[in-house]
Scaffold this motif. Structure first.
Motif, PDB file in Angstrom:
ATOM      1  N   HIS A  28     -23.618  -2.746   5.634  1.00  0.00           N
ATOM      2  CA  HIS A  28     -23.779  -2.223   4.272  1.00  0.00           C
ATOM      3  C   HIS A  28     -24.114  -0.749   4.304  1.00  0.00           C
ATOM      4  O   HIS A  28     -25.197  -0.371   4.699  1.00  0.00           O
ATOM      5  CB  HIS A  28     -24.887  -2.982   3.528  1.00  0.00           C
ATOM      6  CG  HIS A  28     -24.514  -4.391   3.257  1.00  0.00           C
ATOM      7  ND1 HIS A  28     -23.533  -4.721   2.368  1.00  0.00           N
ATOM      8  CD2 HIS A  28     -24.984  -5.542   3.771  1.00  0.00           C
ATOM      9  CE1 HIS A  28     -23.412  -6.037   2.345  1.00  0.00           C
ATOM     10  NE2 HIS A  28     -24.275  -6.555   3.186  1.00  0.00           N
ATOM     11  N   LYS A 290     -33.596  -3.916  -6.727  1.00  0.00           N
ATOM     12  CA  LYS A 290     -33.287  -3.902  -5.283  1.00  0.00           C
ATOM     13  C   LYS A 290     -31.811  -4.190  -5.082  1.00  0.00           C
ATOM     14  O   LYS A 290     -31.250  -5.052  -5.747  1.00  0.00           O
ATOM     15  CB  LYS A 290     -34.108  -4.968  -4.554  1.00  0.00           C
ATOM     16  CG  LYS A 290     -35.506  -4.533  -4.276  1.00  0.00           C
ATOM     17  CD  LYS A 290     -36.116  -5.342  -3.107  1.00  0.00           C
ATOM     18  CE  LYS A 290     -37.573  -4.953  -2.871  1.00  0.00           C
ATOM     19  NZ  LYS A 290     -38.511  -5.551  -3.833  1.00  0.00           N
ATOM     20  N   ASP A 292     -28.854  -5.791  -3.079  1.00  0.00           N
ATOM     21  CA  ASP A 292     -28.640  -6.906  -2.156  1.00  0.00           C
ATOM     22  C   ASP A 292     -27.131  -7.170  -2.114  1.00  0.00           C
ATOM     23  O   ASP A 292     -26.592  -7.859  -2.974  1.00  0.00           O
ATOM     24  CB  ASP A 292     -29.426  -8.123  -2.674  1.00  0.00           C
ATOM     25  CG  ASP A 292     -29.298  -9.317  -1.741  1.00  0.00           C
ATOM     26  OD1 ASP A 292     -28.629  -9.185  -0.690  1.00  0.00           O
ATOM     27  OD2 ASP A 292     -29.857 -10.385  -2.065  1.00  0.00           O
ATOM     28  N   LYS A 297     -30.546  -6.474  -7.883  1.00  0.00           N
ATOM     29  CA  LYS A 297     -31.413  -7.539  -8.394  1.00  0.00           C
ATOM     30  C   LYS A 297     -32.609  -6.956  -9.132  1.00  0.00           C
ATOM     31  O   LYS A 297     -33.242  -6.012  -8.666  1.00  0.00           O
ATOM     32  CB  LYS A 297     -31.881  -8.430  -7.241  1.00  0.00           C
ATOM     33  CG  LYS A 297     -30.709  -9.174  -6.614  1.00  0.00           C
ATOM     34  CD  LYS A 297     -31.147 -10.445  -5.939  1.00  0.00           C
ATOM     35  CE  LYS A 297     -29.932 -11.344  -5.728  1.00  0.00           C
ATOM     36  NZ  LYS A 297     -30.138 -12.302  -4.632  1.00  0.00           N
ATOM     37  N   ASP A 353     -29.614  -9.055 -13.532  1.00  0.00           N
ATOM     38  CA  ASP A 353     -28.944  -8.507 -12.341  1.00  0.00           C
ATOM     39  C   ASP A 353     -27.643  -7.788 -12.711  1.00  0.00           C
ATOM     40  O   ASP A 353     -27.020  -8.089 -13.727  1.00  0.00           O
ATOM     41  CB  ASP A 353     -28.609  -9.648 -11.362  1.00  0.00           C
ATOM     42  CG  ASP A 353     -29.859 -10.265 -10.759  1.00  0.00           C
ATOM     43  OD1 ASP A 353     -30.973  -9.738 -10.989  1.00  0.00           O
ATOM     44  OD2 ASP A 353     -29.723 -11.295 -10.065  1.00  0.00           O
TER      45      ASP A 353
END
Ligand code: ZN
Length: 357
Positions: A28, A290, A292, A297, A353
């Protein structure tokens, strides 16, 4: 003694651990940054005019608001709600429509304390001064005030606790039981106390101010202090060129507005009313976002999120394969590409989200 078999197992375990530990670095490339201040500004600033609706602050309408409106700047206006006339309610409707914030400066501006003591002045009544001011403004304008500044910034511990317990009040200006200028200062983004927002009061000769006229325009000095520190400075004023308490001269006020507008234009400064700034900081610190994988999220389990929640300015560095479309509640969010792989957008964690495509 370690057998060869165990050694191979240990080696395999180590290799697996190393792969898992370093895998995220390779799989990532994406990253997320929530900006400390809205729009990615370095600092924030509030312009507050107290005593709106008193007979002495005529310069707020005559000078301050035209000067600010001409530059696209928003003020916050502290109402002495019980003194507002029908004509002033009409004018205030326009000010709200223009984006200026109104805050509660009590119903009658009754001093709360005998100076230098914690003894309440007889006649002070929390419900009348705070709650009925809220209700009057709501009945006249359909507007809910979210911030309180006590007259002379003096308050008993009981009055402060009363204000904190009001569901619709999100913050208050730092008040003490004795006026000594020590509620002055800057507000650190990471240690913000919503009910003790520090400020600086305009004082023509600099007495009880953090700044002195010998060093230049004191209004601008308070802006520069926030920019140097990366914090929020709150400027308390009364009127401009009128008979109000320590009224600011028009030339100083105009230079201040020019300076603010220039700093907003470069993106260095966010100028807003106190409740917008408090909402942003509580959301940023209590309702974290955050990244992910392909999802941003939102954690909103803290009850403060539903009370204070607002949109945060977020920069996302896109992963290879992501186009830069951000979907929240089935809708694409408006996004600005800062460069080929960095997107900037506003995300309200309360709305859930966000999927990245
Ligand atoms: Zn006042």
């Amino acid at each position: 003694m370690m057998k060869a078999h165990d050694f191979v197992l240990a080696l395999l375990a180590f290799a697996l651990f190393a792969m898992l530990a370093f895998l995220p670095m390779f799989s990532h490339a994406g990253s997320l940054q929530v900006h400390t201040w809205q729009g990615g500004a370095k600092a924030a600033h509030t312009i507050a005019h107290d005593d709106y609706c008193s007979a002495s602050t005529t310069g707020i309408e005559q000078y301050a608001l035209p000067i600010l409106n001409a530059r696209g700047l928003k003020a916050s206006l502290g109402l002495i709600a019980g003194s507002c006339t029908d004509a002033q309610w009409q004018t205030l409707k326009e000010r709200v429509a223009q984006g200026h914030e109104l805050f509660n400066h009590t119903l009658t501006h009754l001093g709360m304390l005998e100076p230098g003591s914690l003894a309440p002045i007889s006649g002070w009544d929390n419900v009348r001064e705070i709650v009925s001011a809220q209700q009057l403004v709501h009945s006249k304008l359909g507007y809910t005030m979210h911030f309180v500044a006590f007259p002379s910034d003096l308050a008993t511990p009981q009055a402060k606790a009363f204000v904190e317990a009001q569901a619709e009040i999100l913050g208050a200006r730092a008040a003490k039981h004795i006026y000594d200028g020590k509620a002055a200062g800057l507000n650190d983004a990471n240690q913000l106390q919503p009910y003790f927002v520090k400020w600086d009061g305009y004082w023509r000769d600099g007495k009880w101010s953090l700044y002195k006229p010998a060093r230049g325009n004191m209004l601008i000095q308070h802006v520069d202090a926030a920019l140097a520190d990366g914090s929020w400075s709150y400027r308390t004023l009364h009127g401009v060129a009128d008979s109000s308490w320590e009224a600011a001269p028009v030339d100083q006020y105009t230079a201040y507005a020019d300076y603010l507008a220039a700093k907003v234009k470069t993106g260095e400064l966010w100028v807003a009313g106190p409740s917008d700034i408090i909402r942003y900081q509580v959301t940023r610190t209590q309702c974290p976002l955050k990244l992910d994988g392909n999802t941003i999220k939102a954690s909103t389990s803290n009850p403060l999120c539903s009370r204070y929640g607002t949109a945060l300015t977020v920069d996302v560095r896109l992963d290879a394969g992501q186009e830069g479309t951000f979907i929240q509640q089935g809708k694409a969010l408006p996004t600005q590409m800062l460069d080929a792989s960095t997107a900037r957008l506003a995300i309200n964690p309360l709305l859930g989200d966000v999927k990245i495509q």
